[in-house]
Design an enzyme around this catalytic site. Structure first.
Site, PDB file in Angstrom:
ATOM      1  N   ASP A  41      -5.032 -39.411 -51.493  1.00  0.00           N
ATOM      2  CA  ASP A  41      -5.754 -40.680 -51.330  1.00  0.00           C
ATOM      3  C   ASP A  41      -4.957 -41.832 -51.944  1.00  0.00           C
ATOM      4  OD1 ASP A  41      -8.035 -40.755 -49.851  1.00  0.00           O
ATOM      5  OD2 ASP A  41      -9.400 -40.241 -51.496  1.00  0.00           O
ATOM      6  N   GLN A  64     -14.213 -37.097 -53.027  1.00  0.00           N
ATOM      7  CA  GLN A  64     -14.939 -38.071 -52.204  1.00  0.00           C
ATOM      8  C   GLN A  64     -15.696 -39.040 -53.115  1.00  0.00           C
ATOM      9  OE1 GLN A  64     -14.768 -38.311 -48.776  1.00  0.00           O
ATOM     10  NE2 GLN A  64     -15.972 -40.180 -48.987  1.00  0.00           N
ATOM     11  N   LYS A  94     -13.089 -35.229 -42.174  1.00  0.00           N
ATOM     12  CA  LYS A  94     -11.739 -34.970 -42.708  1.00  0.00           C
ATOM     13  C   LYS A  94     -11.388 -33.501 -42.527  1.00  0.00           C
ATOM     14  CE  LYS A  94     -12.228 -38.832 -45.866  1.00  0.00           C
ATOM     15  NZ  LYS A  94     -12.653 -39.329 -47.171  1.00  0.00           N
TER      16      LYS A  94
END
Ligand code: NAP
Length: 286
Positions: A121, A98, A54
């Site tokens: 997200d 994460q 990412k």
């Protein structure tokens, strides 16, 4: 094989190139570069690879990366404090925690501490609520990637029978809501669904997001259907999806391979969300 392959790698590359162009124009117009902060707790090697991917992708499109790595024993207060700090940091447009977090932490509760305007997200309750109400907001990346694949292949969704196998907050539920927003007639299946095969056979668009290798059999696919396989399963034969690919491809019109289908879209949509978040904070509507 009759089906045409949906090349997620190529489409993800197109999206990334578009984001790079849009970021350049944004900066050219006098705005600071969008920033993505990733927070990784612990040293799980797979998670470290994902976060690294990412950050690298950010650098490639001109998004500034802030790579936070915390010790595996970092406590709730420490992680929460960092997430709040990032919420206040004007250089940060997007924040990503994460998952999964180490077992002593509640990843779901920590996610809720992310400033919803930076929730790239799309996993906070605010983002989920905006999606449920079909209001503008940051959408979860993998489901948004699925819709992008369908859009780029001009798959008609209005009035189509869409069947989603899987009802997770991460994939199944949001993908179903996005399909509904596109005016598909949506059925959501899960582990208690009776006669899953019969429900799948109705689908013009069949989405599998289960995590069971080859669960969706070839003869569950209607002739001419579009099949999107979100599953990523590590087996002794390598990475496989949730759809029994070869027999399904004989009946489908369009199908995603695994790997190289939905997988590459997730990071591409994360980059797009980060730019969208930066724009929204500067007063431009998403
Ligand atoms: P998950 O949270 O484990 O959810 C799986 C869903 O499948 C649940 O709703 C479950 O039903 C349903 N299910 C399980 N067994 C079933 C069966 N035999 N028949 C019908 N439904 C069944 O998984 P997830 O996070 O949604 O992920 C799904 C898959 O997508 C995984 O392979 C994951 O690795 C992959 N994935 C890929 C990406 C990507 O491409 N970037 C991103 C995220 C996930 P219940 O709710 O009844 O338990």
């Amino acid at each position: 094989m009759a089906a045409e392959l949906i090349d997620g790698k190529a489409i993800a590359q197109e999206v990334r190139a578009e984001v790079a162009r849009d970021v350049a124009a944004w900066v050219e117009a006098g705005h600071p570069a969008p920033g993505l902060a990733t927070v990784l707790v612990g040293d799980d090697p797979a998670s470290a690879v994902y976060v690294g991917g990412k950050q690298k992708a950010c650098a490639e499109v001109g998004i500034e990366g802030f790579d936070h790595r915390l010790d595996a024993d970092a406590d709730e207060a420490h992680v929460g404090g960092l997430l709040r700090e990032l919420g206040d940091d004007p250089r940060v447009s997007g924040i990503l925690l994460q998952l999964p977090t180490p077992p002593h932490l509640d990843g779901g509760a920590l996610t809720e501490l992310i400033d919803p305007s930076k929730d790239v997200d799309g996993l906070t309750p605010i983002s989920a609520g905006l999606l449920a109400k079909n209001r503008p907001g940051l959408r979860p990346c993998t489901p948004a990637g699925v819709i992008e694949l369908l859009r780029r292949h001009d798959v008609p969704l209005e009035g189509a029978e869409a069947v989603v196998v899987g009802r997770s907050d991460l994939v199944g539920k949001p993908v179903a809501q996005l399909l509904l927003a596109e005016h598909a007639t949506v059925t959501i299946c899960h582990s208690r669904t009776k006669d899953l095969a019969a429900v799948c056979r109705r689908a013009d668009v069949l989405i599998a997001a289960v995590g069971r290798p080859g669960l969706v059999q070839g003869d569950w696919v209607k002739e001419g259907a579009v099949v999107i396989d979100v599953g990523i399963n590590r087996t002794e034969h390598g990475l496989v999806g949730d759809v029994d690919f070869e027999p399904a491809a004989v009946r489908a019109r369009l199908i995603t391979p695994v790997p190289g289908g939905v997988g590459p879209m997730t990071i591409a949509m994360l980059l797009r969300n980060t730019l969208t978040a930066a724009r929204a904070r500067a007063g431009e509507l998403a």
